[in-house]
Design a protein around this motif. Structure first.
Motif, PDB file in Angstrom:
ATOM      1  N   ILE A  15       0.835  -1.199   0.000  1.00 43.09           N
ATOM      2  CA  ILE A  15       0.000   0.000   0.000  1.00 43.09           C
ATOM      3  C   ILE A  15       0.873   1.253   0.000  1.00 43.09           C
ATOM      4  O   ILE A  15       0.621   2.218  -0.732  1.00 43.09           O
ATOM      5  CB  ILE A  15      -0.957   0.000   1.206  1.00 43.09           C
ATOM      6  CG1 ILE A  15      -2.062  -1.046   0.995  1.00 43.09           C
ATOM      7  CG2 ILE A  15      -1.570   1.387   1.429  1.00 43.09           C
ATOM      8  CD1 ILE A  15      -2.981  -1.225   2.182  1.00 43.09           C
ATOM      9  N   GLY A  16       1.918   1.241   0.826  1.00 39.41           N
ATOM     10  CA  GLY A  16       2.820   2.384   0.877  1.00 39.41           C
ATOM     11  C   GLY A  16       3.481   2.650  -0.459  1.00 39.41           C
ATOM     12  O   GLY A  16       3.597   3.815  -0.894  1.00 39.41           O
ATOM     13  N   VAL A  17       3.922   1.589  -1.144  1.00 37.38           N
ATOM     14  CA  VAL A  17       4.572   1.737  -2.455  1.00 37.38           C
ATOM     15  C   VAL A  17       3.600   2.324  -3.472  1.00 37.38           C
ATOM     16  O   VAL A  17       3.946   3.246  -4.227  1.00 37.38           O
ATOM     17  CB  VAL A  17       5.107   0.375  -2.948  1.00 37.38           C
ATOM     18  CG1 VAL A  17       5.529   0.461  -4.418  1.00 37.38           C
ATOM     19  CG2 VAL A  17       6.286  -0.073  -2.098  1.00 37.38           C
ATOM     20  N   ILE A  18       2.366   1.801  -3.496  1.00 35.65           N
ATOM     21  CA  ILE A  18       1.367   2.292  -4.446  1.00 35.65           C
ATOM     22  C   ILE A  18       1.081   3.772  -4.221  1.00 35.65           C
ATOM     23  O   ILE A  18       1.053   4.573  -5.169  1.00 35.65           O
ATOM     24  CB  ILE A  18       0.058   1.486  -4.318  1.00 35.65           C
ATOM     25  CG1 ILE A  18       0.260   0.053  -4.805  1.00 35.65           C
ATOM     26  CG2 ILE A  18      -1.072   2.145  -5.117  1.00 35.65           C
ATOM     27  CD1 ILE A  18      -0.904  -0.867  -4.499  1.00 35.65           C
ATOM     28  N   MET A  19       0.897   4.167  -2.967  1.00 39.96           N
ATOM     29  CA  MET A  19       0.534   5.550  -2.676  1.00 39.96           C
ATOM     30  C   MET A  19       1.709   6.507  -2.906  1.00 39.96           C
ATOM     31  O   MET A  19       1.519   7.631  -3.385  1.00 39.96           O
ATOM     32  CB  MET A  19       0.016   5.669  -1.241  1.00 39.96           C
ATOM     33  CG  MET A  19      -1.241   4.850  -0.966  1.00 39.96           C
ATOM     34  SD  MET A  19      -2.596   5.145  -2.153  1.00 39.96           S
ATOM     35  CE  MET A  19      -2.976   6.864  -1.808  1.00 39.96           C
ATOM     36  N   ARG A  20       2.929   6.075  -2.572  1.00 36.96           N
ATOM     37  CA  ARG A  20       4.096   6.941  -2.839  1.00 36.96           C
ATOM     38  C   ARG A  20       4.287   7.124  -4.337  1.00 36.96           C
ATOM     39  O   ARG A  20       4.621   8.224  -4.802  1.00 36.96           O
ATOM     40  CB  ARG A  20       5.349   6.346  -2.217  1.00 36.96           C
ATOM     41  CG  ARG A  20       5.406   6.491  -0.704  1.00 36.96           C
ATOM     42  CD  ARG A  20       6.803   6.210  -0.174  1.00 36.96           C
ATOM     43  NE  ARG A  20       7.246   4.861  -0.471  1.00 36.96           N
ATOM     44  CZ  ARG A  20       7.002   3.813   0.300  1.00 36.96           C
ATOM     45  NH1 ARG A  20       6.291   3.961   1.416  1.00 36.96           N
ATOM     46  NH2 ARG A  20       7.451   2.610  -0.022  1.00 36.96           N
ATOM     47  N   ARG A  21       4.080   6.040  -5.089  1.00 35.54           N
ATOM     48  CA  ARG A  21       4.217   6.120  -6.537  1.00 35.54           C
ATOM     49  C   ARG A  21       3.180   7.080  -7.113  1.00 35.54           C
ATOM     50  O   ARG A  21       3.505   7.909  -7.979  1.00 35.54           O
ATOM     51  CB  ARG A  21       4.047   4.729  -7.135  1.00 35.54           C
ATOM     52  CG  ARG A  21       4.352   4.641  -8.616  1.00 35.54           C
ATOM     53  CD  ARG A  21       4.321   3.183  -9.055  1.00 35.54           C
ATOM     54  NE  ARG A  21       2.987   2.633  -8.994  1.00 35.54           N
ATOM     55  CZ  ARG A  21       2.697   1.381  -8.690  1.00 35.54           C
ATOM     56  NH1 ARG A  21       3.645   0.534  -8.362  1.00 35.54           N
ATOM     57  NH2 ARG A  21       1.447   0.951  -8.686  1.00 35.54           N
TER      58      ARG A  21
END
Length: 249
Positions: free
Chosen positions: A113-119
């Protein structure tokens, strides 16, 4: 970054575990036990990201995602007990941003989730900082600030990944992108993405533009890469045939 996260899964144990893990990391959770409840809560609560179990009753996760994608590009992460490649590809083609196979650790889901939102945040910031807020070619218009794409005034609803693909091609309309270069432009984070993934997103972009009346938005150059195509109106049969031949090359 505190997020409002909608979790839809028919397994109460999974909902309980994910609720605990996400709240422990400072996020707000919204829980749904089936697809119908997920769609209702999505409309009421406006979450920042949606986590969907593929195999839910009433409406499965794929059907829920299709409904969401009619007018929203909110990130979607799929959960599934099946590890079949066709399921992953289908999930991406209909607008999913990632796919996690059960069993999984709550820590991995939090990380994904963190990777998706940072991207998504990084892509939005970089696009806002770009010289042109609006890009266009022919009847195709892309507005970075509104995160909107139109074809001859008709909205074309794209996911954040699909939007990034179209923007990259529009920025350099005569340039050919091989898969690795296009993936580097779209997936800015340190994340591994297969060739099949980018192909799935491109098929999805083509299908959405075809539904809006453009059959040649992206050209494929066999064994070379992709470039922005010439949108051809379906009312022109000969031009449409040429575009389809280029598409299948």
């Amino acid at each position: 970054m505190q997020l409002k996260i909608l979790i839809a899964d028919d397994d109460p144990h999974i909902r309980e575990v994910l609720d605990f893990a996400l709240r422990k990391n400072g996020h707000e959770t919204i829980m749904a036990k089936d697809g119908e409840e997920a769609l209702r809560l999505f409309g009421e609560k406006a979450p920042d990201i949606v986590v969907l179990d593929v195999g839910m009753p009433e409406r499965d996760g794929l059907e829920v995602c299709r409904s969401i994608r009619r007018d929203s590009d909110v990130p979607v992460l799929f959960l599934s007990a099946r590890d079949e490649e066709i399921d992953r590809i289908l999930g991406l083609e209909i607008g999913g941003d990632d796919y996690l196979t059960k069993p999984f650790s709550p820590r991995e889901l939090v990380t994904r989730i963190g990777v998706i939102m940072r991207r998504a945040a990084r892509a939005s910031k970089e696009m806002d900082a770009a010289a042109a807020a609006e890009l266009s070619q022919g009847d195709l218009r892309l507005d970075r600030h509104q995160h909107a794409v139109t074809l001859a005034g008709t909205p074309v609803f794209l996911t954040s990944t699909e939007f990034a693909i179209v923007a990259a091609l529009l920025e350099r309309p005569g340039q050919i992108f091989d898969r690795s270069r296009l993936m580097a432009r779209v997936y800015r984070g340190n994340i591994h993405v297969s060739d099949r993934t980018i192909d799935s997103h491109i098929r999805n972009v083509r299908a959405k533009f075809a539904a809006a009346g453009c059959t040649g938005v992206i050209d494929t150059l066999h064994r070379i890469g992709f470039r922005l195509g010439r949108c051809v109106r379906q009312s022109d049969p000969s031009a449409q045939a040429d575009a389809e031949a280029s598409w299948k090359a």
